[in-house]
Design an enzyme around this catalytic site. Structure first.
Site, PDB file in Angstrom:
ATOM      1  N   GLY A  58       0.642  -1.173   0.144  1.00 38.28           N
ATOM      2  CA  GLY A  58       0.175  -0.036   0.207  1.00 38.28           C
ATOM      3  C   GLY A  58       1.303   1.267   0.263  1.00 38.28           C
ATOM      4  O   GLY A  58       2.278   1.271   0.493  1.00 38.28           O
ATOM      5  N   CYS A  85       4.600  -6.325   1.628  1.00 41.18           N
ATOM      6  CA  CYS A  85       5.801  -5.546   1.427  1.00 41.18           C
ATOM      7  C   CYS A  85       4.367  -4.204   2.779  1.00 41.18           C
ATOM      8  O   CYS A  85       5.101  -4.864   4.021  1.00 41.18           O
ATOM      9  CB  CYS A  85       5.389  -4.511   0.539  1.00 41.18           C
ATOM     10  SG  CYS A  85       6.015  -2.379  -0.111  1.00 41.18           S
ATOM     11  N   TYR A  86       3.719  -3.443   2.614  1.00 42.08           N
ATOM     12  CA  TYR A  86       2.960  -2.686   3.760  1.00 42.08           C
ATOM     13  C   TYR A  86       2.858  -3.623   4.163  1.00 42.08           C
ATOM     14  O   TYR A  86       2.584  -3.780   6.284  1.00 42.08           O
ATOM     15  CB  TYR A  86       2.280  -1.781   3.300  1.00 42.08           C
ATOM     16  CG  TYR A  86       1.336  -0.872   4.448  1.00 42.08           C
ATOM     17  CD1 TYR A  86       2.027   0.609   4.614  1.00 42.08           C
ATOM     18  CD2 TYR A  86       0.269  -2.100   4.821  1.00 42.08           C
ATOM     19  CE1 TYR A  86       1.086   0.661   6.307  1.00 42.08           C
ATOM     20  CE2 TYR A  86      -0.756  -1.549   5.721  1.00 42.08           C
ATOM     21  CZ  TYR A  86      -0.054  -0.201   6.509  1.00 42.08           C
ATOM     22  OH  TYR A  86      -0.097   0.554   7.090  1.00 42.08           O
ATOM     23  N   HIS A 173       7.979  -7.396  -4.022  1.00 41.87           N
ATOM     24  CA  HIS A 173       6.840  -7.555  -4.182  1.00 41.87           C
ATOM     25  C   HIS A 173       6.158  -8.686  -5.563  1.00 41.87           C
ATOM     26  O   HIS A 173       7.341  -8.982  -6.794  1.00 41.87           O
ATOM     27  CB  HIS A 173       6.323  -6.253  -5.349  1.00 41.87           C
ATOM     28  CG  HIS A 173       6.113  -5.115  -3.972  1.00 41.87           C
ATOM     29  ND1 HIS A 173       4.495  -5.340  -3.685  1.00 41.87           N
ATOM     30  CD2 HIS A 173       6.482  -4.444  -3.823  1.00 41.87           C
ATOM     31  CE1 HIS A 173       4.575  -3.933  -2.859  1.00 41.87           C
ATOM     32  NE2 HIS A 173       6.005  -3.458  -3.347  1.00 41.87           N
ATOM     33  N   GLU A 175       3.985 -10.110  -6.607  1.00 40.01           N
ATOM     34  CA  GLU A 175       3.007 -10.540  -7.911  1.00 40.01           C
ATOM     35  C   GLU A 175       3.709  -9.695  -8.570  1.00 40.01           C
ATOM     36  O   GLU A 175       2.694  -9.736  -9.578  1.00 40.01           O
ATOM     37  CB  GLU A 175       1.843  -9.532  -7.221  1.00 40.01           C
ATOM     38  CG  GLU A 175       2.102  -8.236  -6.441  1.00 40.01           C
ATOM     39  CD  GLU A 175       2.996  -7.930  -5.710  1.00 40.01           C
ATOM     40  OE1 GLU A 175       2.511  -6.561  -4.809  1.00 40.01           O
ATOM     41  OE2 GLU A 175       3.824  -8.901  -5.061  1.00 40.01           O
ATOM     42  N   SER A 227     -24.281  -6.482 -25.822  1.00 39.17           N
ATOM     43  CA  SER A 227     -23.674  -5.437 -26.752  1.00 39.17           C
ATOM     44  C   SER A 227     -23.265  -5.760 -28.263  1.00 39.17           C
ATOM     45  O   SER A 227     -22.202  -4.751 -28.847  1.00 39.17           O
ATOM     46  CB  SER A 227     -22.982  -5.119 -25.584  1.00 39.17           C
ATOM     47  OG  SER A 227     -21.299  -5.789 -24.990  1.00 39.17           O
ATOM     48  N   GLY A 228     -22.114  -7.466 -27.987  1.00 37.34           N
ATOM     49  CA  GLY A 228     -21.502  -7.833 -29.121  1.00 37.34           C
ATOM     50  C   GLY A 228     -20.178  -7.831 -28.643  1.00 37.34           C
ATOM     51  O   GLY A 228     -18.926  -8.146 -29.553  1.00 37.34           O
ATOM     52  N   GLY A 229     -19.687  -7.246 -27.192  1.00 37.36           N
ATOM     53  CA  GLY A 229     -18.494  -7.042 -26.560  1.00 37.36           C
ATOM     54  C   GLY A 229     -18.598  -8.285 -26.395  1.00 37.36           C
ATOM     55  O   GLY A 229     -19.317  -9.179 -26.141  1.00 37.36           O
ATOM     56  N   VAL A 230     -16.328  -8.711 -25.468  1.00 32.92           N
ATOM     57  CA  VAL A 230     -16.521  -9.609 -25.436  1.00 32.92           C
ATOM     58  C   VAL A 230     -17.159 -10.179 -23.804  1.00 32.92           C
ATOM     59  O   VAL A 230     -17.424 -11.518 -24.391  1.00 32.92           O
ATOM     60  CB  VAL A 230     -14.604  -9.424 -24.994  1.00 32.92           C
ATOM     61  CG1 VAL A 230     -13.989 -10.908 -24.506  1.00 32.92           C
ATOM     62  CG2 VAL A 230     -13.881  -8.909 -26.495  1.00 32.92           C
ATOM     63  N   ASP A 231     -17.141  -9.428 -22.955  1.00 30.60           N
ATOM     64  CA  ASP A 231     -18.070 -10.079 -22.039  1.00 30.60           C
ATOM     65  C   ASP A 231     -19.393 -10.416 -22.431  1.00 30.60           C
ATOM     66  O   ASP A 231     -19.564 -11.519 -21.870  1.00 30.60           O
ATOM     67  CB  ASP A 231     -17.963  -8.839 -21.166  1.00 30.60           C
ATOM     68  CG  ASP A 231     -16.981  -8.440 -20.217  1.00 30.60           C
ATOM     69  OD1 ASP A 231     -15.466  -8.914 -20.818  1.00 30.60           O
ATOM     70  OD2 ASP A 231     -16.473  -7.016 -20.201  1.00 30.60           O
ATOM     71  N   SER A 232     -19.933  -9.686 -22.673  1.00 27.65           N
ATOM     72  CA  SER A 232     -20.981  -9.781 -23.284  1.00 27.65           C
ATOM     73  C   SER A 232     -21.697 -11.429 -24.499  1.00 27.65           C
ATOM     74  O   SER A 232     -22.990 -12.208 -23.995  1.00 27.65           O
ATOM     75  CB  SER A 232     -22.712  -8.844 -23.940  1.00 27.65           C
ATOM     76  OG  SER A 232     -21.986  -8.236 -25.315  1.00 27.65           O
ATOM     77  N   THR A 233     -20.937 -11.322 -25.234  1.00 20.23           N
ATOM     78  CA  THR A 233     -20.743 -12.240 -26.236  1.00 20.23           C
ATOM     79  C   THR A 233     -20.219 -13.715 -24.961  1.00 20.23           C
ATOM     80  O   THR A 233     -20.876 -14.865 -25.505  1.00 20.23           O
ATOM     81  CB  THR A 233     -19.380 -12.421 -27.111  1.00 20.23           C
ATOM     82  OG1 THR A 233     -19.851 -10.572 -28.174  1.00 20.23           O
ATOM     83  CG2 THR A 233     -19.433 -13.473 -27.710  1.00 20.23           C
ATOM     84  N   LYS A 370     -10.314  -9.826 -16.559  1.00 18.21           N
ATOM     85  CA  LYS A 370     -11.199  -9.984 -18.218  1.00 18.21           C
ATOM     86  C   LYS A 370     -10.078 -11.149 -19.122  1.00 18.21           C
ATOM     87  O   LYS A 370     -10.470 -11.705 -19.615  1.00 18.21           O
ATOM     88  CB  LYS A 370      -9.980  -8.609 -18.938  1.00 18.21           C
ATOM     89  CG  LYS A 370     -10.717  -8.920 -19.918  1.00 18.21           C
ATOM     90  CD  LYS A 370     -11.976  -8.187 -20.321  1.00 18.21           C
ATOM     91  CE  LYS A 370     -12.478  -7.898 -21.753  1.00 18.21           C
ATOM     92  NZ  LYS A 370     -13.542  -7.241 -21.160  1.00 18.21           N
TER      93      LYS A 370
END
Length: 515
Positions: A58, A85-86, A173, A175, A227-233, A370
């Site tokens: 943080g 870290c923090y 870190h 990550e 919507s036709g985007g990746v997520d809704s598809t 994503k």
């Protein structure tokens, strides 16, 4: 069926963007993770069925007044805890160790020196390796009962372990991708220290999502907000896998899509996926509702409300069953201030929905980042050009016009966006960037020259970023010659534009979209 989301690793967020990156790295190792605020209590972690805890880094110092703290009972729950870290400094300060302020911090690549062969976190790692540091304060004593297993030239305690109490901490870190062996450190914590199993896979996600959709929906019908985007598809195809012809996709053409996108959606779903599709032409309705609106949050609320109202009207002629599928993702939930997260901006799939809508939401992607959505899409057989299509905001081009949304302003930003996409793809850079698009600022005018005449027109802002999941992003280093072509084409082909600028702001402090 036992869910791979049971017994999660809980990532406690102490600020910045570290928590999201940690959560993704844990999932990449096939262990489900969730993000919570540092205000979480021990009882809340028990209710979540937590199996292990990771305390994020943080931006604060543990010595600053009002610095984030943690419910002390969490340290005595008997769960494996890794502080980063923090998070490690907070553990040291809270459990009998000591943290001191120093004049010289450590930033960037730093050499880690192992000083014990017994540490489980660094097991099978070389005696020295490079990792990423970003701290000013330094741990000079580990928590009581913990052994120091690594140090650096500036940090006496770069790694500590208390195997008996299952408390672990690293100053660096693991990550981030800039250092060495970060994945191995997290692997050792999850599987050697915490004894977890790698159950979070694309197959488990699909299998569990199908089972949950079937349980929620039963024999009733479902509408999908397409919507036709990746997520809704991906959400639509996943729901179709679960309920088949019980699903009807409703595509609302808001008039705010990119050039040619509406036709692509119709072709894809009707011809290729053979999913029932209803198309609603609503461009005039949306533009009228947005007339005179300048505030981006109000825009999103208007679009979200009108979107649902349009669906409700479309559903009157369809046996909709009372369910609405949406492509809401985990970052959408986090950024929209769900639970303890702070509001960054409301998302069309989350914050823009009316409270009195008549649908119950089906959100099969709600727990996914994503990159996980894309992997699931590939597994479902969705074409690569769709799976890897760059993200597009739910409110569409309305949030790429900084100011009032009109037919003219949408037309200008759509034309500029087409040019940006064409030149990026022509240069072979499409897959190397997360997003690339144009933003119009119609109320910001500047003097220019066209031929022998003075102009006083609006600028187009070109935005392109590199990211893994949109939680953090860096501006993309597009070659100058590509930017040169983009600028010349936009100024020459888009009426009412006389200047092109390139946004080189990362996220944070900026967001990817301008609104």
């Amino acid at each position: 069926m036992e869910s791979s989301r049971e017994s999660p690793v809980i990532v406690v967020d102490f600020g910045a963007q570290y928590a999201q990156l940690i959560a993704r790295r844990v999932r990449e190792l096939h262990v489900y993770s969730e993000i919570v605020s540092h205000t979480v209590t021990a009882n809340e972690l028990r209710e979540r069925g937590a199996r292990a805890i990771i305390l994020s880094g943080g931006p604060k110092s543990v010595w600053v007044e009002g610095a984030p703290t943690l419910d002390a009972e969490i340290f005595t729950m008997g769960l494996p805890i890794l502080g980063i870290c923090y998070g490690a400094q907070l553990m040291a300060q809270s459990l009998g160790g000591r943290v001191e302020r120093t004049r010289a911090g450590e930033y960037g690549r730093t050499t880690i020196q192992r000083c014990s062969e017994n540490g489980v976190l660094l097991e099978a790692l070389p005696d020295t390796f490079e990792s990423w540091m970003s701290h000013q304060d330094t741990m000079v004593l580990p928590p009581e009962g913990a052994a120091v297993t690594a140090s650096t030239a500036q940090s006496a305690v770069a790694c500590f372990e208390d195997r008996e109490r299952e408390r672990f901490g690293v100053q660096f870190h693991p990550e981030v991708s800039h250092g060495e062996f970060g994945r191995e450190v997290l692997h050792n914590f999850l599987f050697r220290a915490a004894g977890l199993e790698p159950k979070w896979t694309n197959f488990s996600i699909i299998e569990e999502s199908i089972a949950q959709i079937r349980e929620q929906v039963g024999e009733r019908n479902v509408l999908c907000a397409l919507s036709g985007g990746v997520d809704s598809t991906v959400a639509a195809v996943l729901t179709h896998e679960a309920v088949g012809d019980q699903l009807t996709c409703v595509f609302v053409d808001t008039g705010l899509l990119r050039e040619g996108e509406a036709d692509q959606v119709v072709t894809l779903f009707s011809s290729q996926f053979h999913i029932k599709l209803v198309v609603v032409e609503a461009a005039e309705r949306f533009l009228s509702a947005l007339a005179g609106v300048l505030d981006p949050e109000i825009k999103r609320k208007i679009i979200g409300n009108l979107f649902i109202r349009t669906f409700e009207e479309a559903a009157l002629g369809i046996d909709a069953g009372g369910f609405l599928v949406q492509g809401t993702l985990y970052p959408d939930v986090i950024e929209s201030g769900s639970g303890s997260a702070a509001l960054i901006k409301s998302h069309h799939n989350v914050g823009g929905l009316p409270e009195d809508m008549s649908f119950a939401l089906v959100e099969p992607l709600r727990f996914l980042f994503k990159d996980e959505v894309r992997a699931v899409g590939v597994e479902l057989g969705i074409p690569e050009e769709v799976v890897w299509r760059q993200p597009f905001p739910g409110p569409g081009l309305a949030v790429r016009v900084v100011g009032e949304v009109t037919q003219e302003s949408v037309g200008r930003v759509r034309e500029a966006d087409r040019i940006v996409r064409e030149e990026i793809l022509r240069a072979g850079l499409g897959r190397s960037m997360w997003q690339y698009f144009a933003v119009l600022a119609p109320s910001l005018r500047s003097v220019g020259v066209s031929g022998d005449e003075r102009t006083y027109d609006a600028p187009i802002i070109v935005r392109a970023v590199d990211s893994d999941d949109a939680m953090t992003a860096d501006w993309a280093r597009i070659p100058y010659e590509v930017l040169d072509v983009i600028a010349h084409r936009i100024v020459g082909e888009v009426n009412g534009v006389n200047r092109v600028v390139y946004d080189i702001t990362s996220k944070p402090p900026g967001t990817i979209e301008w609104e």
